[in-house]
Design an enzyme around this catalytic site. Structure first.
Site, mmCIF file in Angstrom:
data_model
loop_
_atom_site.group_PDB
_atom_site.id
_atom_site.type_symbol
_atom_site.label_atom_id
_atom_site.label_comp_id
_atom_site.label_asym_id
_atom_site.label_seq_id
_atom_site.Cartn_x
_atom_site.Cartn_y
_atom_site.Cartn_z
ATOM 1 C CG ASP A 169 83.093 -35.583 9.946
ATOM 2 O OD1 ASP A 169 83.105 -36.909 9.399
ATOM 3 O OD2 ASP A 169 82.216 -35.267 10.046
ATOM 4 C CB ILE A 199 111.412 -10.091 36.615
ATOM 5 C CG1 ILE A 199 112.290 -10.760 37.485
ATOM 6 C CG2 ILE A 199 110.085 -10.550 36.488
ATOM 7 C CD1 ILE A 199 112.416 -12.128 37.136
#
Length: 753
Positions: free
Chosen positions: A213, A169
């Site tokens: 935009d 782990i």
């Protein structure tokens, strides 16, 4: 704010929240509009609707009926909308909608319905974590069962299983990813991109579509004169000659028939008039000085019905009435034309030539103003009847020009496999002209208006969306549909915006990007990133940083998993051959939490690779644990495991399990530190620069120091369960630790190009 309404036959001022449908609303310049309404009286009303449409220019309102074609807010000239401000004139309207039924209320509803999405990295790490956990538990159970079957003690078998889990782990992974993202946001903040959501940093690298935009992002958000027609010639704005009488007179008239001023870099007035003032300043003509020298003695203010403005100024002892306005209105009032040869009759042929030039200007997205004049008497009080029999002087053609860096930024997007798309509330002609200049629009068929989108079903829009690059006169609903259509095609979409109308689409997009200067608080709150300079090129820089950050995180994960794979293989090998445990759990914790974390963070800070923007966007559907990734992890882990197990066997030959465990632990620790250089890049460290990542060298040196403290300081030797080593044994450890680095770098030098 309060509102002025008609109540009980009298004008009353009430809180805006008390306005109801059917109220008669009185509006004056500076008023906040509290509700949607239809005009019933209009005196040159101009309204700033930028929070709804995103367009900064005030909208001229008119008493005209709504037609079927009037879809976008900007086309409804006889309507006013909640959230707007009156910038000029006055009017009376009847309230048609309040609260959530207004246009801004509908946007609020869309904002609630828009869904925020997990980033590609979040999804990838979620899947990775689940699969890794299941795999480790499964392997640990098998090892535990095999050991019990062989008759080993339950405690020993359990310790083996725990050692395997600890080895497998990557405990530091989540914190390392967070730290790398945090450093990434710090770097981007210095480059004018503030990340509001940490996890969104990585999504930037996966962007395949940027919906931007126009106003203020791709353009300068500042009207600028581009061309001038004087003396039958079209002249660029920076090519005028003030020695030429007609050209100088034209500049004077542009400043005199004008109410705007520029003081201390602050521009006050209508944007088109400010553009004329700035044109004068290009030629050293200060508007205040000019107006002081040529005093105004009379005026007729601009009126939306006339579409004209006139002033009387004393020029060289004569009183001149200067008139400016819309070309179609003013040309019909012209009888003569000022030329180098003197005044000439204004013929039909000359009218057609000027109208053709006007059409050419309009095709380029330019806004045209016409100028004319005539001499009046000193004591004459002018009125609208006098705005006839004028002398034509010239035209100005202006626009909000593209930012100088926009074209290069768009080219960078295209070369990086990103589709740039323009979405604007402006007219199609203007939008297409800007899009052509900066490289977004290649063909006129790629431009479309909101009224056409309205006719498409969602399925039809999905089919067409890849062939469209410019969307003009769009509503908030259209913006969400466009973003969703791209997302349904499997794209990661960024959306820029500044107004309230942009907020739903900003939230729907994978990365919502708000403007820091012109953006509303609603837009910023719905976004993942804020541009402090409102610049499209900053988005491209952020995408480049996002790609680098993901590549660095990927390298960090590969580094951690390679080392953990080596630990797993070593434990499995010892278990299968019934050998002693090669590592105490404290050894693996030391490696995973101390000597692994620093190199992993250092890999996350690998310097930016400029070539990364030449690659295509990462496929978000490709799992982190793909075949190529697993091969690299497996090969790296195998080489480190081989070195570790050789050291382990050398230690076992002494007959001392503690020495064997210490040699295995030391070799695994050092080999993983050196392996950090292998995971820096696909290329060899000689290609990218051996010393370009200073952080990794710091991590290596610090890791070696920490290991040697454990190996040589008696109190720590007891805590970490290590035995005393000879010089020969230390030599084996150093030699075996560096072998994986040498093997992998030789392979890269010979085979990787």
């Amino acid at each position: 704010p309060n509102a002025k309404v008609l109540r009980n036959g009298q004008t009353a001022e009430i809180p805006s929240r008390e306005v109801v449908v059917g109220d008669i609303l009185y509006l004056d310049a500076g008023d906040f509009i509290p509700a949607d309404g239809r005009l019933i009286m209009n005196h040159s009303l101009q309204v700033n609707e930028s929070s709804l449409t995103g367009e900064s220019l005030a909208v001229q309102k008119e008493l005209e009926p709504i037609t079927e074609a009037d879809v976008s807010l900007g086309d409804r000239k006889n309507m006013i909308f909640s959230g707007s401000f009156v910038t000029y004139g006055r009017a009376t309207s009847v309230v048609t909608n309040t609260g959530m039924q207004t246009e801004i209320g509908k946007i609020a509803g869309l904002l609630e319905s828009a869904q925020e999405k997990k980033t590609p990295l979040q999804i990838t790490l979620d899947h990775f974590g689940k699969r890794l956990a299941i795999a480790i538990i499964f392997i640990a159970l098998i090892i535990f069962s095999v050991d019990i079957y062989r008759g080993q003690e339950i405690v020993d078998s359990f310790m083996f299983a725990v050692a395997l889990a600890v080895a497998a782990i990557p405990e530091a992974l989540s914190s390392i990813v967070t730290i790398v993202l945090a450093f990434g946001t710090q770097k981007m903040a210095k480059e004018n991109a503030i990340m509001r959501q940490l996890h969104a940093v990585e999504s930037l690298g996966s962007i395949s579509v940027i919906c931007s935009d126009k106003t203020g992002t791709l353009t300068q958000n500042k009207m600028t004169v581009q061309k001038v027609l004087v003396d039958k010639r079209v002249i660029a704005h920076d090519q005028l000659n003030t020695e030429h009488p007609l050209e100088k007179n034209f500049l004077l008239m542009a400043l005199l028939c004008n109410d705007s001023i520029t003081m201390d870099k602050k521009e006050i007035g209508d944007p088109t008039e400010v553009a004329l003032t700035n044109l004068g300043e290009e030629y050293g003509m200060d508007e205040l000085v000019v107006r002081e020298e040529y005093q105004r003695t009379g005026e007729i203010p601009f009126d939306s019905d006339r579409k004209l403005m006139s002033t009387v100024n004393k020029v060289d002892g004569r009183y001149i009435m200067i008139t400016k306005g819309a070309l179609d209105v003013l040309l019909s009032r012209v009888s003569k034309m000022d030329t180098s040869e003197g005044l000439v009759e204004f013929t039909e042929q000359q009218r057609r030539k000027i109208e053709k030039i006007n059409r050419d200007f309009s095709t380029e997205g330019l806004r045209v103003l016409c100028f004319a004049y005539k001499e009046v008497r000193e004591d004459q009080e002018i009125n609208i009847v006098d705005e006839n029999d004028l002398i034509f002087v010239g035209l100005t053609a202006m626009m909000d020009p593209p930012r100088p860096e926009s074209k290069e930024a768009v080219e960078s997007c295209i070369s990086a496999g990103i589709k740039p798309v323009m979405i604007t509330g402006d007219h199609k002609i203007t939008a297409a002209a800007i899009a052509r200049q900066i490289g977004i629009l290649k063909d006129e068929s790629e431009a479309i208006e909101g009224v056409e989108i309205e006719k498409f079903t969602d399925e039809q829009l999905r089919e067409k969306v890849e062939h469209l690059s410019v969307y003009a006169r769009v509503s908030p609903e259209h913006k969400i549909r466009i973003v969703k259509a791209w997302q349904d095609k499997g794209n990661v979409v960024a959306m820029t915006g500044d107004g309230v109308n942009d907020a739903p689409a900003l939230k729907q997009a994978d990365i919502g990007i708000a403007m820091g200067i012109t953006g509303t608080e609603v837009a910023k709150d719905a976004s993942s990133m804020i541009l402090t300079d409102d610049n499209f090129s900053t988005i491209v820089k952020a995408v480049s940083n996002g790609r680098s950050i993901y590549a660095n995180i990927n390298n960090s994960i590969r580094f951690l998993l390679s080392g953990n794979t080596a630990g797993i293989l070593s434990v499995l090998y010892a278990s299968m051959l019934a050998l002693p445990v090669p590592f105490a759990p404290v050894h693996l914790l030391f490696i995973n939490l101390l000597t692994d974390s620093l190199p992993a963070i250092a890999l996350g800070l690998e310097p930016h690779n400029k070539k990364i923007m030449k690659e295509k966007p990462r496929d978000v559907h490709q799992p982190l644990l793909n075949l190529s990734f697993l091969n690299k992890v497996g090969i790296g882990g195998l080489l480190i495991a081989i070195s570790t197990l050789i050291a382990f066997h050398i230690g076992l030959e002494t007959g001392n399990e503690a020495v064997a465990s210490t040699m295995a632990f030391s070799t695994l620790c050092l080999a993983r530190l050196f392996h950090g250089f292998n995971t820096r890049s696909k290329q060899s460290i000689f290609h990218i620069g051996v010393f370009t990542n200073h952080y990794l060298w710091f991590a290596l040196i610090l890791g070696i120091i920490l290991l040697h403290l454990v190996l040589f300081i008696p109190p720590l030797m007891g805590v970490f369960e290590v035995a005393t080593l000879t010089g020969t044994q230390l030599g084996y450890i150093y030699g075996l630790s560096i072998m994986p680095l040498i093997v992998i770098q030789l392979y890269k030098v010979i085979f990787v190009r």
